[in-house]
Design a protein around this motif. Structure first.
Motif, PDB file in Angstrom:
ATOM      1  N   ALA A  79       0.837  -1.202   0.000  1.00 14.36           N
ATOM      2  CA  ALA A  79       0.000   0.000   0.000  1.00 14.36           C
ATOM      3  C   ALA A  79       0.870   1.250   0.000  1.00 14.36           C
ATOM      4  O   ALA A  79       0.575   2.244  -0.684  1.00 14.36           O
ATOM      5  CB  ALA A  79      -0.934  -0.007   1.211  1.00 14.36           C
ATOM      6  N   ALA A  80       1.967   1.215   0.763  1.00 18.61           N
ATOM      7  CA  ALA A  80       2.890   2.356   0.795  1.00 18.61           C
ATOM      8  C   ALA A  80       3.572   2.541  -0.553  1.00 18.61           C
ATOM      9  O   ALA A  80       3.810   3.679  -0.992  1.00 18.61           O
ATOM     10  CB  ALA A  80       3.932   2.156   1.889  1.00 18.61           C
ATOM     11  N   ASN A  81       3.897   1.451  -1.240  1.00 21.64           N
ATOM     12  CA  ASN A  81       4.496   1.556  -2.570  1.00 21.64           C
ATOM     13  C   ASN A  81       3.561   2.266  -3.545  1.00 21.64           C
ATOM     14  O   ASN A  81       3.990   3.097  -4.352  1.00 21.64           O
ATOM     15  CB  ASN A  81       4.858   0.168  -3.099  1.00 21.64           C
ATOM     16  CG  ASN A  81       6.211  -0.323  -2.603  1.00 21.64           C
ATOM     17  OD1 ASN A  81       6.936   0.409  -1.929  1.00 21.64           O
ATOM     18  ND2 ASN A  81       6.558  -1.550  -2.924  1.00 21.64           N
ATOM     19  N   ILE A  82       2.274   1.933  -3.484  1.00 24.52           N
ATOM     20  CA  ILE A  82       1.305   2.611  -4.362  1.00 24.52           C
ATOM     21  C   ILE A  82       1.246   4.092  -4.015  1.00 24.52           C
ATOM     22  O   ILE A  82       1.256   4.961  -4.897  1.00 24.52           O
ATOM     23  CB  ILE A  82      -0.098   1.980  -4.233  1.00 24.52           C
ATOM     24  CG1 ILE A  82      -0.072   0.491  -4.581  1.00 24.52           C
ATOM     25  CG2 ILE A  82      -1.087   2.703  -5.163  1.00 24.52           C
ATOM     26  CD1 ILE A  82      -1.399  -0.216  -4.327  1.00 24.52           C
ATOM     27  N   LEU A  83       1.186   4.390  -2.716  1.00 22.97           N
ATOM     28  CA  LEU A  83       1.112   5.779  -2.272  1.00 22.97           C
ATOM     29  C   LEU A  83       2.345   6.560  -2.723  1.00 22.97           C
ATOM     30  O   LEU A  83       2.235   7.690  -3.215  1.00 22.97           O
ATOM     31  CB  LEU A  83       0.974   5.824  -0.749  1.00 22.97           C
ATOM     32  CG  LEU A  83       0.912   7.198  -0.086  1.00 22.97           C
ATOM     33  CD1 LEU A  83      -0.199   8.056  -0.669  1.00 22.97           C
ATOM     34  CD2 LEU A  83       0.738   7.057   1.418  1.00 22.97           C
ATOM     35  N   LEU A 121       2.391   7.544  -6.310  1.00 19.71           N
ATOM     36  CA  LEU A 121       1.496   8.662  -6.620  1.00 19.71           C
ATOM     37  C   LEU A 121       1.976   9.961  -5.980  1.00 19.71           C
ATOM     38  O   LEU A 121       1.231  10.938  -5.916  1.00 19.71           O
ATOM     39  CB  LEU A 121       0.072   8.355  -6.155  1.00 19.71           C
ATOM     40  CG  LEU A 121      -0.664   7.273  -6.945  1.00 19.71           C
ATOM     41  CD1 LEU A 121      -2.029   7.006  -6.337  1.00 19.71           C
ATOM     42  CD2 LEU A 121      -0.824   7.677  -8.415  1.00 19.71           C
ATOM     43  N   GLY A 122       3.222   9.955  -5.482  1.00 18.66           N
ATOM     44  CA  GLY A 122       3.795  11.178  -4.938  1.00 18.66           C
ATOM     45  C   GLY A 122       3.457  11.453  -3.497  1.00 18.66           C
ATOM     46  O   GLY A 122       3.705  12.561  -3.000  1.00 18.66           O
ATOM     47  N   GLY A 123       2.911  10.472  -2.791  1.00 15.21           N
ATOM     48  CA  GLY A 123       2.544  10.684  -1.398  1.00 15.21           C
ATOM     49  C   GLY A 123       3.702  10.449  -0.450  1.00 15.21           C
ATOM     50  O   GLY A 123       4.788  10.025  -0.848  1.00 15.21           O
ATOM     51  N   ALA A 158      -0.783   7.955 -17.465  1.00 14.92           N
ATOM     52  CA  ALA A 158       0.539   7.418 -17.131  1.00 14.92           C
ATOM     53  C   ALA A 158       1.405   8.449 -16.426  1.00 14.92           C
ATOM     54  O   ALA A 158       2.266   8.107 -15.596  1.00 14.92           O
ATOM     55  CB  ALA A 158       1.229   6.916 -18.396  1.00 14.92           C
ATOM     56  N   THR A 159       1.162   9.723 -16.711  1.00 11.73           N
ATOM     57  CA  THR A 159       1.974  10.790 -16.114  1.00 11.73           C
ATOM     58  C   THR A 159       1.727  10.953 -14.615  1.00 11.73           C
ATOM     59  O   THR A 159       2.494  11.627 -13.927  1.00 11.73           O
ATOM     60  CB  THR A 159       1.691  12.129 -16.817  1.00 11.73           C
ATOM     61  OG1 THR A 159       0.273  12.378 -16.798  1.00 11.73           O
ATOM     62  CG2 THR A 159       2.166  12.092 -18.264  1.00 11.73           C
ATOM     63  N   ALA A 160       0.651  10.357 -14.094  1.00 12.35           N
ATOM     64  CA  ALA A 160       0.355  10.471 -12.662  1.00 12.35           C
ATOM     65  C   ALA A 160       1.287   9.599 -11.822  1.00 12.35           C
ATOM     66  O   ALA A 160       1.416   9.810 -10.620  1.00 12.35           O
ATOM     67  CB  ALA A 160      -1.099  10.082 -12.392  1.00 12.35           C
ATOM     68  N   TRP A 161       1.933   8.640 -12.471  1.00 14.72           N
ATOM     69  CA  TRP A 161       2.767   7.685 -11.746  1.00 14.72           C
ATOM     70  C   TRP A 161       4.226   8.089 -11.812  1.00 14.72           C
ATOM     71  O   TRP A 161       4.740   8.463 -12.858  1.00 14.72           O
ATOM     72  CB  TRP A 161       2.585   6.286 -12.335  1.00 14.72           C
ATOM     73  CG  TRP A 161       1.163   5.814 -12.272  1.00 14.72           C
ATOM     74  CD1 TRP A 161       0.206   5.969 -13.224  1.00 14.72           C
ATOM     75  CD2 TRP A 161       0.533   5.161 -11.171  1.00 14.72           C
ATOM     76  NE1 TRP A 161      -0.987   5.441 -12.810  1.00 14.72           N
ATOM     77  CE2 TRP A 161      -0.823   4.931 -11.551  1.00 14.72           C
ATOM     78  CE3 TRP A 161       0.969   4.737  -9.921  1.00 14.72           C
ATOM     79  CZ2 TRP A 161      -1.722   4.298 -10.701  1.00 14.72           C
ATOM     80  CZ3 TRP A 161       0.069   4.105  -9.079  1.00 14.72           C
ATOM     81  CH2 TRP A 161      -1.260   3.889  -9.473  1.00 14.72           C
TER      82      TRP A 161
END
Length: 335
Positions: free
Chosen positions: A66-70, A73-75, A158-161
């Motif tokens: 979950a942290a990897n996904i966050l 996304l720039g979190g 794709a640019t969001a990642w």
């Protein structure tokens, strides 16, 4: 049952907030699961111990995924240790009713609590013995929470990642189980792992790796029966005994955060202080690991071992009531 109120997702910022909630939900299950595991007497209840160890191991992996996904996304992930008894992080409940979690020693109540946390929307009823009554209210489980999140993430360009940002790819402690999230396909895979290992699929108690999901592992222990494949309509039936001995448990108090240790012997106070130091150090190392310092994951794993050793000592240290002991209270203090 984990019940999460789902806000409509309209922005990446909201997705980040949901991911942080999800990450802290995964983390929030660890103290209750660990306490049940640690309070089993040595060399007893080995099948139950193996199931609980696998669950806590996978919860750590879910937390990191979950942290990897966050991070992708720039979190900036942040673990916020919860208070027990109390709710898991986030808006958890239905019709104003909140699931309150307790720190309980190994026993049927602790296993029922584990089932309540991991319960699917429609638990599968297997043949043989009378089953537990399932909730009949419409609810939003952690699986549906992730499903809504996944649906939004699929719409992102794709640019969001941000590929390669603060990703944890550990090959020493979690080989082949942790992977980087660099795009939606990776995030979708991570979500599938988290959901399937927790509650399984709607019609199958097995997760993606063909092992029983957490809910049904807790139910095996609760029922003291092994869930085995069969020719039944559901594909599984309740079989022979698992070998649970509810008496083979330390006489540990429940909800040690509520206990006044100032009135306990010095040895008991010192044992709790050691548990608090180890738990706090583990949380601090995890927060560093989740924010780009990957080497801290190994330190966090070692601090978890320190916590286990401190817990064993605490569970062998009598309280003023010589017939009682206390496992770790899971109190966080900034070191």
């Amino acid at each position: 049952m984990i019940l999460l109120k789902l806000p409509p997702l309209t922005s990446v910022a909201q997705a980040r907030a949901m991911l942080e909630t999800a990450m802290n939900v995964e983390f929030g299950t660890l103290p209750p699961y660990l306490y049940a595991q640690l309070t089993i007497l040595p060399n007893s209840n080995l099948p139950a111990m193996a199931r609980l160890q696998s669950i806590t191991h996978q919860e750590m992996i879910h937390l990191c995924l979950a942290a990897n996904i966050l991070n992708a996304l720039g979190g900036s992930p942040r673990l916020n240790p919860p208070v027990y008894p109390g709710p898991l992080p986030g808006d958890i409940g239905h019709d104003g009713k909140v699931l309150t979690l307790h720190i309980l020693p190994f026993g049927k109540p602790a296993m029922q609590q584990g089932m309540n946390i991991e319960m699917p929307v429609e638990p599968i009823v297997f043949p043989q013995l009378k089953m537990l009554e399932a909730a009949t209210v419409k609810a939003v489980t952690i699986g549906q929470f992730y499903e809504a999140l996944d649906a939004y993430l699929k719409t992102l360009p794709a640019t969001a990642w941000q590929a390669g940002r603060n990703q944890i790819e550990d090959k020493q402690f979690f080989p082949g189980q942790l992977f980087a999230v660099n795009n939606y396909a990776d995030a979708h895979k991570a979500i599938q792992v988290i959901v399937s290992e927790g509650e399984g699929t709607r019609d199958d108690p097995l997760d993606f790796s063909k092992e029983l999901s957490h809910y049904y592992r807790f139910e095996e222990i609760f029922r003291n029966q092994v869930l085995t494949s069969s020719d039944s309509k559901q594909g599984f039936s309740w079989g022979g005994p698992l070998g649970v001995d509810w008496g083979k448990v330390y006489p540990a108090i429940a909800d040690p955060q509520l206990h006044d240790f100032s009135k306990e012997p010095a040895a008991a106070r010192e044992a709790q202080a050691a548990c608090t130091i180890a738990y706090s150090a583990m949380v601090d190392s995890l927060n560093l690991a989740l924010n780009g310092n990957a080497a801290q994951l190994g330190i966090a794993v070692r601090k978890m071992f320190d916590l286990r050793m401190a817990a064993i000592h605490a569970l062998q240290t009598p309280l003023a009531d010589k017939h009682k002991v206390a496992g770790p209270a899971f109190i966080y203090k900034k070191i």
